[in-house]
Design an enzyme around this catalytic site. Structure first.
Site, PDB file in Angstrom:
ATOM      1  N   ASP A 184      39.511  49.727  30.955  1.00  0.00           N
ATOM      2  CA  ASP A 184      38.606  50.367  29.991  1.00  0.00           C
ATOM      3  C   ASP A 184      39.160  50.325  28.560  1.00  0.00           C
ATOM      4  OD1 ASP A 184      36.293  51.714  29.261  1.00  0.00           O
ATOM      5  OD2 ASP A 184      37.220  53.687  29.506  1.00  0.00           O
TER       6      ASP A 184
ATOM      7  N   HIS B   7      35.979  42.286  25.367  1.00  0.00           N
ATOM      8  CA  HIS B   7      35.952  41.829  26.762  1.00  0.00           C
ATOM      9  C   HIS B   7      36.745  40.528  26.893  1.00  0.00           C
ATOM     10  CE1 HIS B   7      33.149  44.982  27.463  1.00  0.00           C
ATOM     11  NE2 HIS B   7      32.102  44.388  26.907  1.00  0.00           N
TER      12      HIS B   7
ATOM     13  N   LEU C 194      49.293  38.298  47.173  1.00  0.00           N
ATOM     14  CA  LEU C 194      48.626  39.473  46.593  1.00  0.00           C
ATOM     15  C   LEU C 194      47.126  39.336  46.847  1.00  0.00           C
ATOM     16  CD1 LEU C 194      48.732  41.921  44.350  1.00  0.00           C
ATOM     17  CD2 LEU C 194      48.042  40.129  42.765  1.00  0.00           C
TER      18      LEU C 194
END
Ligand code: IPE
Ligand code: IPE
Ligand code: MG
Length: 256
Positions: A36, A53, A147
């Site tokens: 965020d 972004h 991962l």
């Protein structure tokens, strides 16, 4: 003999920073990240929100490298929420296209690192071109084990629970399961990603102290860490910092 795929080691951080030395039990297995603060980062620079972004892409990539370095096994990234459709049509359009392009251009790098990509979210409303890139990335990386990166695109915690209840109701109606047999454990099988483990560390950037509907079921006992850094300024050191805070916490799970 089948060709064993060579896994590429994560690259070092540009400053030469190394992960903090912690005991294995101090490292969270699953970290959920609310990425965020992109809009605020851009605003501070007099740039459009979309530039924020774009700048955030590198933060996620760096965090993936850092997660591998420190030994995190699962990372969930909140990329677009079921509530983000409330943004302007232009921003929604940008974010859909952006998620599609990030998946397309980064999946090979993720694959080389041994990262398994999984899409987690609701199909309804999600652009089919975005979904197909996510599916492509899932297919390419399905046997990777270093991962797991859960890309949460068109994800909402309440939507996920409601969708699980819809599936359970259908299973009951068709007599596949009995209402009495529903437990917390088998309820989780109806969530978007039944393989997902419980969240150990829930990290949010930007200083906002709320979950915004992210992984509600899975984060029931997560340790919450809110850091005052805007997402485009975050990198693997932000993750390591949060893990150091996590390592100091005492997790009791209801026990005395
Ligand atoms: C997070 O940054 C990215 C998404 C929600 C997709 P924001 O766009 O929410 O940035 P702020 O919170 O307005 O600064
Ligand atoms: C949460 O951030 C969603 C993502 C990061 C994808 P928001 O910026 O949408 O959350 P609110 O609106 O501040 O709660
Ligand atoms: Mg925000």
């Amino acid at each position: 003999m089948a060709n064993k795929k060579k896994v590429v080691a994560p690259t070092a951080h540009w400053t030469g920073a190394k992960p903090p030395k912690l005991k294995p039990d101090q490292i969270p297995n699953h970290v959920a990240v609310v990425m965020d603060g992109n809009g605020r980062w851009a605003k501070e620079r007099g740039m459009p929100r979309t530039a924020g972004h774009e700048a955030g892409e590198a933060s996620l990539l760096d965090m993936v490298h850092g997660a591998i370095e420190i030994g995190v096994k699962e990372l969930s990234a909140y990329a677009f929420s079921t509530e983000n459709w409330r943004r302007s049509p232009d921003e929604v359009k940008f974010l859909m296209g952006f998620n599609r392009e990030v998946m397309r251009s980064r999946r090979d790098e993720m694959n080389d690192l041994g990262v398994r990509i999984r899409w987690v979210g609701r199909e309804q409303k999600l652009w089919s071109s975005v979904l197909s890139e996510l599916r492509e990335a899932e297919e390419l990386t399905k046997s990777n084990k270093v991962l797991t990166l859960n890309m949460c695109v068109n994800y909402g915690g309440r939507a996920e629970i409601v969708d699980a209840i819809t599936s359970i109701s259908k299973a009951i109606k068709s007599k596949k399961i009995k209402p009495e047999s529903i437990t917390e454990k088998n309820f989780a099988k109806y969530l978007y990603s039944p393989q997902m483990s419980d969240v150990d560390l829930f990290l949010r950037s930007s200083g906002e102290q709320r979950t915004s509907n992210f992984l509600m079921w899975q984060s029931a006992y997560a340790e919450m860490v809110f850091l005052d850094v805007l997402w485009p300024d975050a990198d693997r050191r932000t993750l390591w910092n949060a893990i150091e805070i996590y390592a100091e916490r005492e997790r009791r799970f209801g026990k005395a």
